[in-house]
Design a protein around this motif. Structure first.
Motif, PDB file in Angstrom:
ATOM      1  N   PRO A 137       0.754  -1.249   0.038  1.00  0.00           N
ATOM      2  CA  PRO A 137       0.109   0.132  -0.136  1.00  0.00           C
ATOM      3  C   PRO A 137       0.877   1.399   0.186  1.00  0.00           C
ATOM      4  N   ASP A 138       0.385   2.069  -0.765  1.00  0.00           N
ATOM      5  CA  ASP A 138       1.202   3.599  -1.089  1.00  0.00           C
ATOM      6  C   ASP A 138       2.724   3.262  -1.151  1.00  0.00           C
ATOM      7  N   ALA A 139       2.962   2.224  -1.970  1.00  0.00           N
ATOM      8  CA  ALA A 139       4.441   1.940  -2.378  1.00  0.00           C
ATOM      9  C   ALA A 139       4.522   1.272  -3.678  1.00  0.00           C
TER      10      ALA A 139
END
Length: 235
Positions: A137-139
């Protein structure tokens, strides 16, 4: 990045070497296209070296054969290869391949680590087409599908402190995607602190500590290399 002096520590005795170990460990390094220890920052990709990360926040490089402090572990990447199949390991779809990073792992924490969630997050890839697992998530980095002890193809549970374990991080890639010539590797560390929600101390805040673009080549079974008799050999 912290470079750690090598200290030989015997891995706990295990009941025999697996066929996975034979496939992943018995390849001469000259057949894998990856150097050890002598790989240094600044060697160009044309010579099989590592490329440092680019961008505003430059990070230390992942160096093959050199230990990096990636709390709560020290991790040394040994080989970076791909294989079409491995004994007793089954992909989600027939024909998918494995991208395999073999590594030496040591728990630097003072107690055993259970669950090993931090271990699963500690070695990641990015920018590789066709990986079965989705990015974090978010990467853009992707965790491995499996993390196994090479000698017997088991999960590492628990991770005892102060012991070197020879591991393989396996990333499943779809058959429709071409095997990569190189991969972007990230080593991810964590911080030991109190969780703001349940107020218990745990490893939190995954952060990329080191990253490099590393050459990847096919690992062929040793038998295929030895089955061809050299020119002029006695028959």
């Amino acid at each position: 990045m912290s470079i750690i002096e090598e200290t030989p520590v015997e891995e706990p005795a295990r009941p025999g070497r697996s066929r996975v170990a034979e496939r992943l460990l018995n390849q001469p390094l000259r057949n894998l296209g990856v150097g050890v220890a002598a790989v240094v920052l600044g060697v160009t990709a044309a010579f099989g070296g590592l490329e440092p990360s680019t961008g505003t926040d430059r990070l230390p490089p992942v160096q093959i054969g050199v230990k990096t402090l990636v709390a709560p572990y020290e991790i040394k990447i040994n080989k970076v290869i791909w294989v079409d199949d491995l004994p007793n390991l089954y992909p989600t779809e027939r024909g998918n391949r494995w991208l395999a990073l073999t590594a030496t792992v040591r728990n630097t924490h003072e107690t055993s680590l259970y669950g090993a969630a931090e271990l699963a997050a500690s070695v990641t890839l990015s920018g590789v087409d066709g990986l079965v697992r989705k990015p974090e998530p978010d990467a853009d980095r992707v965790r491995s599908s499996y993390q196994r002890v090479i000698l017997d193809n088991t999960d590492l549970q628990p991770v005892q402190p102060g012991i070197d374990y020879t591991m393989v991080f396996l990333f499943e890639q779809k058959a429709a995607s071409a095997p990569p010539n190189q991969v972007s590797v990230q080593l991810v560390g964590h911080t030991w602190r109190q969780d703001s929600i349940d107020k218990t101390d745990k490893w939190l805040d995954p952060t990329v500590i080191a990253t490099s673009t590393v050459p990847m080549t096919e690992s062929r079974p040793a038998a295929s290399a030895s089955s061809v008799a050299p020119t002029g050999a006695a028959r």
